[in-house]
Design a protein around this motif. Structure first.
Motif, PDB file in Angstrom:
ATOM      1  N   ARG A 103       2.539   1.879  -3.284  1.00  0.00           N
ATOM      2  CA  ARG A 103       1.582   2.378  -4.262  1.00  0.00           C
ATOM      3  C   ARG A 103       1.284   3.864  -4.041  1.00  0.00           C
ATOM      4  O   ARG A 103       1.291   4.658  -4.983  1.00  0.00           O
ATOM      5  CB  ARG A 103       0.295   1.545  -4.165  1.00  0.00           C
ATOM      6  N   LYS A 123       0.838  -1.206   0.000  1.00  0.00           N
ATOM      7  CA  LYS A 123       0.000   0.000   0.000  1.00  0.00           C
ATOM      8  C   LYS A 123       0.871   1.254   0.000  1.00  0.00           C
ATOM      9  O   LYS A 123       0.615   2.202  -0.754  1.00  0.00           O
ATOM     10  CB  LYS A 123      -0.869  -0.002   1.266  1.00  0.00           C
ATOM     11  N   PHE A 166       4.247   5.959  -4.992  1.00  0.00           N
ATOM     12  CA  PHE A 166       4.323   6.131  -6.448  1.00  0.00           C
ATOM     13  C   PHE A 166       3.330   7.191  -6.918  1.00  0.00           C
ATOM     14  O   PHE A 166       3.655   8.064  -7.729  1.00  0.00           O
ATOM     15  CB  PHE A 166       4.033   4.797  -7.134  1.00  0.00           C
ATOM     16  N   VAL A 171      -0.718  10.852 -12.671  1.00  0.00           N
ATOM     17  CA  VAL A 171      -1.264   9.519 -12.905  1.00  0.00           C
ATOM     18  C   VAL A 171      -2.724   9.426 -12.473  1.00  0.00           C
ATOM     19  O   VAL A 171      -3.068   9.841 -11.366  1.00  0.00           O
ATOM     20  CB  VAL A 171      -0.424   8.450 -12.165  1.00  0.00           C
ATOM     21  N   ALA A 226       4.534  10.677  -6.024  1.00  0.00           N
ATOM     22  CA  ALA A 226       5.668  11.127  -6.831  1.00  0.00           C
ATOM     23  C   ALA A 226       5.258  11.434  -8.266  1.00  0.00           C
ATOM     24  O   ALA A 226       5.951  12.185  -8.962  1.00  0.00           O
ATOM     25  CB  ALA A 226       6.771  10.069  -6.810  1.00  0.00           C
ATOM     26  N   SER A 227       4.160  10.843  -8.714  1.00  0.00           N
ATOM     27  CA  SER A 227       3.717  11.067 -10.099  1.00  0.00           C
ATOM     28  C   SER A 227       2.308  11.638 -10.080  1.00  0.00           C
ATOM     29  O   SER A 227       1.329  10.896 -10.162  1.00  0.00           O
ATOM     30  CB  SER A 227       3.737   9.756 -10.881  1.00  0.00           C
ATOM     31  N   PRO A 228       2.189  12.949  -9.941  1.00  0.00           N
ATOM     32  CA  PRO A 228       0.867  13.560  -9.735  1.00  0.00           C
ATOM     33  C   PRO A 228      -0.069  13.445 -10.939  1.00  0.00           C
ATOM     34  O   PRO A 228      -1.284  13.517 -10.778  1.00  0.00           O
ATOM     35  CB  PRO A 228       1.197  15.027  -9.452  1.00  0.00           C
TER      36      PRO A 228
END
Ligand SMILES: [K+]
Ligand SMILES: [K+]
Lengths: 291, 291
Positions: A64, A61, A67, A74, A70-72
């Motif tokens: 996830r 969790k 991640f 997515v 860090a990758s807005p």
């Protein structure tokens, strides 16, 4: 009443009942004991594994959400869809993001698959994807497994003569020891020798061949394979650390041969134990002797 | 020379050689035939599955690049890392992004795990995560599998009496038919009945219980389970379509019982076939008769 109870002594109807139904009572005890063994095992596994599972779940969790932070850009639903895709493919043994060059269904890998299916090990690291493949798998094992049983029993019967019956007869004549004691000594020695040859030494080899396996994991793999449980969480040659292994096909072929020979040895050991006079008597206790 | 060759007729040394070593020659033929069966099976599996595998691989690649195109901010290495994490966890049976509430190692699931390990089915949909768990798994099966064999053989021996030996004796007396023919008819009827009861009807039930299984997949699951191959690509109650199933624990317990009872029936069927006079003769051909 008192008289009835008092007769339930050494020669009473109660003792006779026990005597007459001894096999049935032993059998009932075996069934109950087996169910108890299952339940106790389940309890211990649950106690050991549940905390680890929760920890792993939490870690996953966290990975996830890390991640996603860090990758807005997515879209969460899109990521879910990709993950579902990846997991479904991995269920069939297909992963894309590691070493792409080798296949699960080239000839040698298929040979490994067929031999693990026919010995009923069935790791499940690769499984038939298509409906034709599944139907053929059913058809192939329907004939293949009985033939495998016949093959293994014929091989084991031949090996038993040289490994167990002749040595025991020889030493029985030479040393004039009781066959029962000799059989016990022989089974112990054979057990130690086979454990060394087919569990300890192969585990050592796997530790050097598979970069991310430690000794316990190697022993675990060999044990789970030779007992034909085949959980499939460790399968040689399918981890992502493939560099430095020069001949992957030869390696997989070697493992196929090791698993077949190892299984034969396990069966020889099992048969040797079953032929022990102690074991025969034990088995007889649970059998319905009338037939 | 010609005379030597001509003597290799019905009464010559050649015929005598064949006669004397008949079991050994049959055995050699069995070994070669078995190896051939493995190789042919591997070839067919490879031919069927390789195109599907490549297609799945390509689909997965496309899904991944589509995701990367749609989300420009994503660092590829970071995505790889997340996917590796997810796949590793899924190898241990842990997925985070679906229904989160149920666990792999609660008591009933552990019971399902222990029973599948002891019958050597071993789906591998959940596996021990920790070193303690692995060590306990080895220890538990080391004692458990022999006990299971003893348990199953005692149960099968008791069932055989009522299902096979008594009916054959009864009809033999009643109809005065040859035992050999009766045994063959009996084995066929029993085979059809057990296939219906333990393969067709359960498959029907699984089609209604598991939303995303079709009939072939259900038959495939039952067959792979009852032969103790246990590939683990289909395990009831572990798909992501769990809504609409009211009692997951009861369902899993039911499957545990079905698998045990079904395995016993498979063993009864196998034993019935082994006791056929034809089969006995067949087996005798490959055995070393001197011992
Ligand atoms: K198995
Ligand atoms: K398995």
């Amino acid at each position: 009443l008192y008289q009835a109870l008092s007769r339930c002594g050494a020669n009473g109807w109660c003792a006779r009942f026990v005597e007459r139904h001894r096999a049935a009572l032993n059998f009932t005890a075996l069934v109950l004991g087996y169910v108890l063994y299952l339940i106790v095992g389940a309890g211990i596994f649950s106690a050991i594994e549940l905390p680890y599972e929760q920890e792993l779940r939490q870690e996953l969790k966290d990975a996830r959400s890390e991640f996603l932070n860090a990758s807005p850009c997515v879209d969460e639903a899109r990521l879910e869809k990709l993950l579902a895709r990846v997991l479904e493919a991995s269920n069939y043994g297909v992963t894309v993001h590691w070493n792409d060059s080798d296949q699960n269904w080239d000839f040698i890998s298929s040979l490994f698959f067929t031999s693990t299916v026919l010995t009923t090990t069935g790791y499940g690291h690769t499984v038939p994807l298509s409906d034709e493949g599944k139907a053929f798998c059913i058809f192939y094992s329907l004939f293949g497994i009985p033939v495998t049983l016949l093959f293994l029993s014929a091989v084991v019967q031949r090996i038993m003569v040289f490994v167990t019956r002749q040595p025991i007869t020889y030493f029985h004549r030479r040393w004039a020891m009781s066959k029962s004691v000799l059989a016990l000594i022989h089974a112990t020695c054979l057990g130690i020798l086979l454990t060394l040859l087919f569990l300890i030494i192969p585990s050592w080899i796997f530790v050097t061949m598979e970069k991310d396996w430690n000794f316990l994991e190697s022993v675990y793999f060999c044990f789970i394979s030779l007992t034909t449980i085949g959980l499939g969480d460790y399968v040689p040659g399918s981890t992502h650390n493939k560099q430095g292994r020069p001949h992957p096909h030869l390696y997989r072929l070697g493992i196929t041969v090791y698993l077949l020979v190892g299984l034969i040895c396990v069966l020889v050991m099992l048969e040797t134990c079953c032929e022990l006079p102690h074991m025969r008597r034990l088995r007889q206790r649970f059998y319905n002797e009338k037939y």
